[in-house]
Design a protein around this motif. Structure first.
Motif, mmCIF file in Angstrom:
data_model
loop_
_atom_site.group_PDB
_atom_site.id
_atom_site.type_symbol
_atom_site.label_atom_id
_atom_site.label_comp_id
_atom_site.label_asym_id
_atom_site.label_seq_id
_atom_site.Cartn_x
_atom_site.Cartn_y
_atom_site.Cartn_z
ATOM 1 N N ALA A 113 2.407 9.511 6.515
ATOM 2 C CA ALA A 113 3.444 8.979 7.546
ATOM 3 C C ALA A 113 3.740 7.728 6.510
ATOM 4 N N PRO A 114 5.122 7.663 6.648
ATOM 5 C CA PRO A 114 5.880 6.654 5.923
ATOM 6 C C PRO A 114 5.465 5.242 6.496
ATOM 7 N N SER A 115 5.706 4.000 5.567
ATOM 8 C CA SER A 115 5.236 2.758 6.058
ATOM 9 C C SER A 115 6.867 1.911 6.386
ATOM 10 N N SER A 116 6.611 1.102 7.381
ATOM 11 C CA SER A 116 7.784 0.150 7.614
ATOM 12 C C SER A 116 7.270 -1.018 6.768
ATOM 13 N N VAL A 117 8.283 -1.824 6.441
ATOM 14 C CA VAL A 117 8.000 -3.047 5.590
ATOM 15 C C VAL A 117 9.079 -4.101 5.835
ATOM 16 N N VAL A 118 8.480 -5.186 5.920
ATOM 17 C CA VAL A 118 9.156 -6.725 6.304
ATOM 18 C C VAL A 118 9.059 -7.505 5.171
ATOM 19 N N SER A 119 9.919 -8.097 4.577
ATOM 20 C CA SER A 119 9.872 -8.866 3.355
ATOM 21 C C SER A 119 10.793 -10.266 3.474
ATOM 22 N N ALA A 120 10.475 -11.298 2.738
ATOM 23 C CA ALA A 120 11.434 -12.484 2.803
ATOM 24 C C ALA A 120 11.006 -13.387 1.488
ATOM 25 N N ALA A 121 11.875 -14.047 0.865
ATOM 26 C CA ALA A 121 11.513 -14.931 -0.096
ATOM 27 C C ALA A 121 12.113 -16.464 0.232
ATOM 28 N N ASP A 122 11.713 -17.262 -0.464
ATOM 29 C CA ASP A 122 12.106 -18.656 -0.162
ATOM 30 C C ASP A 122 13.620 -18.864 -0.521
ATOM 31 N N SER A 123 14.239 -18.307 -1.468
ATOM 32 C CA SER A 123 15.645 -18.383 -1.514
ATOM 33 C C SER A 123 16.150 -17.017 -1.860
ATOM 34 N N GLY A 124 17.011 -16.524 -0.763
ATOM 35 C CA GLY A 124 17.381 -15.137 -0.620
ATOM 36 C C GLY A 124 16.355 -14.070 -0.497
ATOM 37 N N ASP A 125 16.958 -12.925 -0.562
ATOM 38 C CA ASP A 125 16.020 -11.675 -0.573
ATOM 39 C C ASP A 125 15.455 -11.275 -1.725
ATOM 40 N N PRO A 126 14.252 -10.882 -1.772
ATOM 41 C CA PRO A 126 13.531 -10.528 -2.866
ATOM 42 C C PRO A 126 14.027 -9.277 -3.320
ATOM 43 N N ASP A 142 0.953 -1.138 0.091
ATOM 44 C CA ASP A 142 0.094 0.045 0.228
ATOM 45 C C ASP A 142 0.878 1.335 0.108
ATOM 46 N N GLY A 143 1.896 1.294 0.740
ATOM 47 C CA GLY A 143 2.854 2.298 0.932
ATOM 48 C C GLY A 143 2.262 3.172 1.977
ATOM 49 N N PRO A 144 2.689 4.320 2.196
ATOM 50 C CA PRO A 144 2.692 5.360 3.302
ATOM 51 C C PRO A 144 1.078 5.728 3.320
ATOM 52 N N PRO A 162 1.244 9.156 -9.871
ATOM 53 C CA PRO A 162 0.947 10.491 -10.544
ATOM 54 C C PRO A 162 -0.128 11.241 -9.847
ATOM 55 N N ASP A 163 -0.939 10.483 -8.863
ATOM 56 C CA ASP A 163 -1.872 11.283 -8.348
ATOM 57 C C ASP A 163 -1.837 11.782 -7.197
ATOM 58 N N ARG A 164 -0.436 11.962 -6.701
ATOM 59 C CA ARG A 164 -0.053 12.555 -5.330
ATOM 60 C C ARG A 164 0.651 13.995 -5.735
ATOM 61 N N ALA A 165 0.532 14.876 -4.780
ATOM 62 C CA ALA A 165 0.902 16.329 -4.894
ATOM 63 C C ALA A 165 2.500 16.176 -4.574
ATOM 64 N N ASP A 166 2.815 15.370 -3.635
ATOM 65 C CA ASP A 166 4.283 15.269 -3.321
ATOM 66 C C ASP A 166 5.191 14.230 -4.085
ATOM 67 N N GLU A 167 6.407 13.982 -3.775
ATOM 68 C CA GLU A 167 7.166 13.073 -4.335
ATOM 69 C C GLU A 167 7.906 12.134 -3.200
ATOM 70 N N GLY A 168 7.410 12.453 -1.956
ATOM 71 C CA GLY A 168 8.239 11.609 -0.880
ATOM 72 C C GLY A 168 7.276 10.255 -0.492
ATOM 73 N N ALA A 169 8.319 9.577 -0.092
ATOM 74 C CA ALA A 169 7.715 8.159 0.375
ATOM 75 C C ALA A 169 6.805 7.430 -0.634
ATOM 76 N N PRO A 170 7.378 6.844 -1.660
ATOM 77 C CA PRO A 170 6.591 6.089 -2.712
ATOM 78 C C PRO A 170 6.397 4.743 -2.198
#
Length: 463
Positions: A77-90, A57-59, A98-106
């Motif tokens: 507010a920024p988001s914190s993300v956790v991730s993992a894959a079966d083999s190594g890091d994704p 979803d993002g921020p 394009p609909d946001r008025a700012d360019e931060g926290a994609p």
């Protein structure tokens, strides 16, 4: 024999022959004809392994914070993300907005290439929180793969709500999306929801009020062409200028005759003198008018705390069902009907203090091992419920002790899990439904467990 006699004889013989042939045709038509039945040629194949993709979803976003641009959408507010894959890091990458008025926290997306001809499973989840005068609360969501059809059950377009429909395309091909909004007057195809182009590796944000202003209990059907998209909803509520909570709501399980919401967290006692949000269940029949039943069971002991039957549902018209009088605890909600329906449940913290709310949506059946990411957040738990008897196993991907859970048909169990950790969930032979929940002071959040991207279904091909 003269010529006249010969002619009469030939005519008589011809008539007899015609009668014989005609009778034979009639008898042949009446008699059973031999038949030849041949089964169509078919071949069972497994699709070629493709790259696994999950989008987040993002921020948290704010709508109309700038007084000079009421429709401006900005990151709150920024988001914190956790991730993992079966083999190594994704592999991670960011998406255009394009609909946001700012360019931060994609918003972020993740991908993993197949290994040994088999799709690589990956799991990711995100969380964000804030406590601002106009927006507060906890929002958690699983980062999931895109789909051609999604159903968003939750949110509101009434006064005080500032909800956004998020359409995320993590792939390399542009998608065209149509939004059909169901409300008290049935289905509508708003102009603002037609032919929405979601470019490759981008996220669009559409205000829900622009689709159906004033609708209190909407359900949104999302249909994509060209490429699948991940559909979700950011729901935010303000009560008399006081922020009443925020949530990121993923797509519900596809329409079916049974919808199961594994865990709904009730945090305020029914006899409390404080203002309590209670629980409500949103239902909608998607194909035909039908009668539904809603059963609410305690996760702790399986007891039925609420049972409502013969609930009349009109096709395409959402119904909000109030469920009151429940003690503090976690509850499994099951909605059944003769025809397909969708369902979600809403609950909130004590509204007399800084408040938050959460939408818990119907969870799909998980019948193959999958990765479950637990987002950073307060008091995380995993609730599993079984349609039939099974034994599920939960193992941290990074290593550690496994937990086994034996479930009878219709039984639910809650397991403590660690925030910011990814687990491998083996549902056992019967399959399970699950949800990850979070609860803290003035904070609520939950998201369902979805199936593995590595479980590529076998296809039957007819030449």
């Amino acid at each position: 024999m003269n010529t006249r006699t010969a002619l009469v004889t030939r005519l008589a013989a011809g008539a007899v022959a015609a009668a014989v042939v005609g009778g034979g045709v009639i008898v042949a038509a009446a008699a059973p004809w031999p038949t030849l039945a041949r089964e169509p040629m078919s071949l069972d194949v497994v699709p070629e392994a493709a790259r696994s993709v999950a989008a987040c979803d993002g921020p948290l976003l704010a709508l109309g914070r700038d007084a000079t641009a009421a429709g401006a959408i900005t990151a709150a507010a920024p988001s914190s993300v956790v991730s993992a894959a079966d083999s190594g890091d994704p592999t991670s990458y960011t998406l255009a907005t394009p609909d946001r008025a700012d360019e931060g926290a994609p918003p972020a997306a993740f991908s993993a290439e197949p290994t040994g001809g088999v799709p690589t499973d990956l799991g990711a989840a995100s969380s964000a929180s804030l406590d601002d005068p106009d927006l507060r609360g906890l929002a958690v969501s699983a980062c999931t793969r895109p789909a051609m059809e999604s159903w968003l059950v939750g949110g509101s377009a009434a006064t005080g709500a500032s909800d956004l429909v998020l359409l995320t395309n993590p792939g390399d091909v542009a998608a065209t999306v149509d939004l059909r909004v169901f409300g008290a007057d049935g289905a509508q195809d708003p102009v603002a929801g037609r032919d929405i182009v979601v470019a490759a590796r981008s996220q669009r944000a559409i205000p829900l009020a622009a689709l159906r202003r004033g609708e209190q209990s909407p359900v949104v059907q999302v249909t994509a062409q060209g490429a699948p998209v991940r559909a979700s909803l950011q729901s935010a509520l303000t009560r008399t200028l006081i922020a009443g909570g925020v949530d990121q709501v993923g797509a519900s399980a596809l329409p079916a005759t049974q919808q199961v919401i594994p865990a709904v967290d009730v945090t305020v006692a029914p006899d409390s003198v404080a203002s309590a949000g209670g629980m409500s269940v949103r239902l909608m029949a998607t194909a035909a008018d039908t009668l539904a039943s809603v059963t609410v069971r305690s996760v702790a002991d399986g007891s039925v705390v609420s049972q409502q039957d013969a609930i009349a549902l009109a096709a395409g018209r959402p119904l909000e069902l109030e469920v009151t009088g429940m003690p503090v605890g976690d509850y499994t909600v099951t909605a059944t009907a003769a025809d397909p329906l969708v369902a979600a449940a809403w609950t909130s913290t004590d509204q007399a203090t800084p408040a938050d709310f959460a939408w818990a949506v119907g969870a799909p059946l998980v019948d193959a091992p999958t990765l479950v990411a637990v987002a950073p957040g307060p008091g995380p738990t995993l609730t599993l419920t079984a349609d039939q008897e099974t034994a599920a196993t939960l193992t941290p991907v990074s290593g550690g002790e496994s937990q086994s859970v034996q479930l009878a048909a219709g039984q639910s169990r809650t397991i403590d899990v660690a925030a910011g950790t990814v687990y491998r969930l083996d549902p056992g032979p019967g399959g399970i439904r699950g949800s990850v929940g979070f609860s803290g002071a003035g904070q609520l959040g939950t998201y369902p467990v979805t199936g593995s991207a590595a479980a590529a279904a076998e296809l039957t091909v007819y030449p």
